[in-house]
Design an enzyme around this catalytic site. Structure first.
Site, PDB file in Angstrom:
ATOM      1  N   ASP A  60       4.174  -7.786  16.079  1.00 19.39           N
ATOM      2  CA  ASP A  60       4.522  -7.438  14.696  1.00 19.39           C
ATOM      3  C   ASP A  60       4.856  -8.717  13.956  1.00 19.39           C
ATOM      4  OD1 ASP A  60       5.613  -6.583  12.316  1.00 19.39           O
ATOM      5  OD2 ASP A  60       7.085  -5.229  13.214  1.00 19.39           O
ATOM      6  N   SER A 119      -1.272  -4.968   7.285  1.00 20.86           N
ATOM      7  CA  SER A 119      -0.557  -4.131   6.323  1.00 20.86           C
ATOM      8  C   SER A 119      -1.158  -2.735   6.334  1.00 20.86           C
ATOM      9  CB  SER A 119      -0.669  -4.684   4.897  1.00 20.86           C
ATOM     10  OG  SER A 119      -0.026  -3.811   3.976  1.00 20.86           O
ATOM     11  N   ALA A 145      -4.592 -11.260   2.121  1.00 20.16           N
ATOM     12  CA  ALA A 145      -5.317 -10.105   1.603  1.00 20.16           C
ATOM     13  C   ALA A 145      -4.428  -9.384   0.606  1.00 20.16           C
ATOM     14  CB  ALA A 145      -5.712  -9.178   2.738  1.00 20.16           C
ATOM     15  N   TYR A 153       3.872  -0.396  -1.599  1.00 21.68           N
ATOM     16  CA  TYR A 153       2.650  -1.150  -1.312  1.00 21.68           C
ATOM     17  C   TYR A 153       2.345  -2.139  -2.435  1.00 21.68           C
ATOM     18  CZ  TYR A 153      -2.250  -2.064  -0.065  1.00 21.68           C
ATOM     19  OH  TYR A 153      -3.433  -2.662   0.280  1.00 21.68           O
ATOM     20  N   ARG A 202      -7.965   8.082   2.184  1.00 18.61           N
ATOM     21  CA  ARG A 202      -8.748   7.569   1.064  1.00 18.61           C
ATOM     22  C   ARG A 202      -9.996   8.414   0.844  1.00 18.61           C
ATOM     23  NH1 ARG A 202      -8.141   1.209   2.495  1.00 18.61           N
ATOM     24  NH2 ARG A 202      -8.083   2.077   4.612  1.00 18.61           N
TER      25      ARG A 202
END
Length: 344
Positions: A81, A100, A139, A170, A211
């Site tokens: 992690d 993430s 990213a 987020y 999604r």
């Protein structure tokens, strides 16, 4: 004795040349390596001749995505992690931070971990990059634009984000990630790159990540009606994963330190997209409508002028072509999974 010496010398020379291929390889650390994008990036850098160190805590990633890489000398995996102290032995040339949760279904379930990987994780990796004198690419995401008031979205737009809304964990993690990365660049002179990724799809996505694209294909393949949130008029722009990886690679190798949008500007409404999936899969499912989640962006379309000018990049794979490849992947994936379950 002379012949033995010559043979021994040549043998040693041969072995050294063989080992040098691995000893002097450039080394790249890819976090989130067992995820959708991380696994494709691992493939690309191995293809380019790099030694890839993949790192993932597997909270949303899957070892299935990198199973094919595990036997390779050019790849090593660290189960870790990055929100905790990160140690990597030896030299590093590049760090790509892709760890993430990236879908609403994930970051709404693990909001604290999402914030930590964007803040503590990024800080840890920037420190590692500084100590190794490595170039680091982060990213980021089109979510930094929030529910945009500017369309299409360009890199100079600051966004319209609700920091305490459900998506804030987020959105703000990524906005902080950009801020601290740029601070390390300006204050410490660290080589950094920032990519803002728009909706991307392709093989190795999770069918259950919430999604639109995997949800629609999964529902169609399982004989379920397709769920559209809101009236379906909200828009998205879908980029095939190979195009995205090419853009990431070009940005990393460039000398440009400010954010760059990478995505496909071919915009489509979610309703029309659902109808495309029904046509692609040859199913007769209906579209059903549910309430739109809070703060869900109504428009998404990247302005890729900067990517064209700075990187010579633009997407090559059409949505029709990319969807066909992705559909075949999911169809085979579900068939394989069904066969495995039948054997148990």
């Amino acid at each position: 004795m002379g012949l033995f010496y010559v043979d021994g010398y040549n043998t040693v020379k041969f072995l050294l040349n063989l080992s040098n291929k691995y000893i002097f390889m450039k080394r790249v650390l890819i976090t989130g390596a067992a995820g959708f994008l991380g696994s494709h990036l691992s493939d690309r850098f191995i293809k380019e001749g790099y030694h890839v160190i993949g790192m993932d805590n597997l909270i949303t990633g899957s070892m299935d995505n990198i199973e094919h890489l595990m036997p390779l000398k050019e790849f090593e995996f660290h189960h870790h992690d990055v929100s905790k102290y990160v140690y990597v032995a030896g030299d590093l040339d590049y760090i790509l931070h892709f760890a993430s949760p990236a879908s609403p279904i994930d970051y709404l379930q693990i909001p604290i971990q999402t914030l930590k990987v964007g803040s503590l994780g990024t800080h840890n990796l920037l420190g590692l990059a500084r100590s190794k004198k490595a170039r680091m690419l982060i990213a980021s995401t089109s979510e930094v634009y929030g529910d945009p008031l500017v369309h299409p979205q360009n890199e100079d737009y600051w966004g319209n984000v609700n920091p305490i809304g459900p998506r804030g964990v987020y959105d703000e993690a990524k906005r902080f990630q950009e801020a601290i990365t740029m601070a390390y660049h300006t204050f410490h002179g660290l080589e950094t790159r920032i990519i803002r990724i728009f909706n991307t799809y392709g093989p190795r996505m999770r069918l259950d990540d919430g999604r639109a694209l995997p949800a629609f294909i999964g529902q169609a393949l399982q004989g379920k009606d397709l769920t559209v949130f809101g009236d379906g008029s909200q828009t998205r722009s879908f980029c095939y994963v190979d195009d995205l990886v090419e853009g990431i690679y070009r940005l990393l190798m460039s000398d440009y330190a400010h954010p760059v949008n990478i995505g496909n500007p071919d915009e489509i409404s979610i309703k029309d997209f659902a109808e495309e999936i029904i046509k692609l899969t040859g199913t007769d499912q209906k579209i059903i409508y549910k309430d739109l989640p809070k703060d869900d962006p109504k428009q998404r379309k990247p302005d890729i002028t900067r990517a064209k000018e700075m990187l010579g990049w633009e997407p090559k794979v059409s949505r029709a072509e990319g969807l066909k490849i992705t559909y075949e992947y999911f169809k085979n994936y579900l068939a394989k999974k069904s066969a495995q379950e039948a054997q148990v």
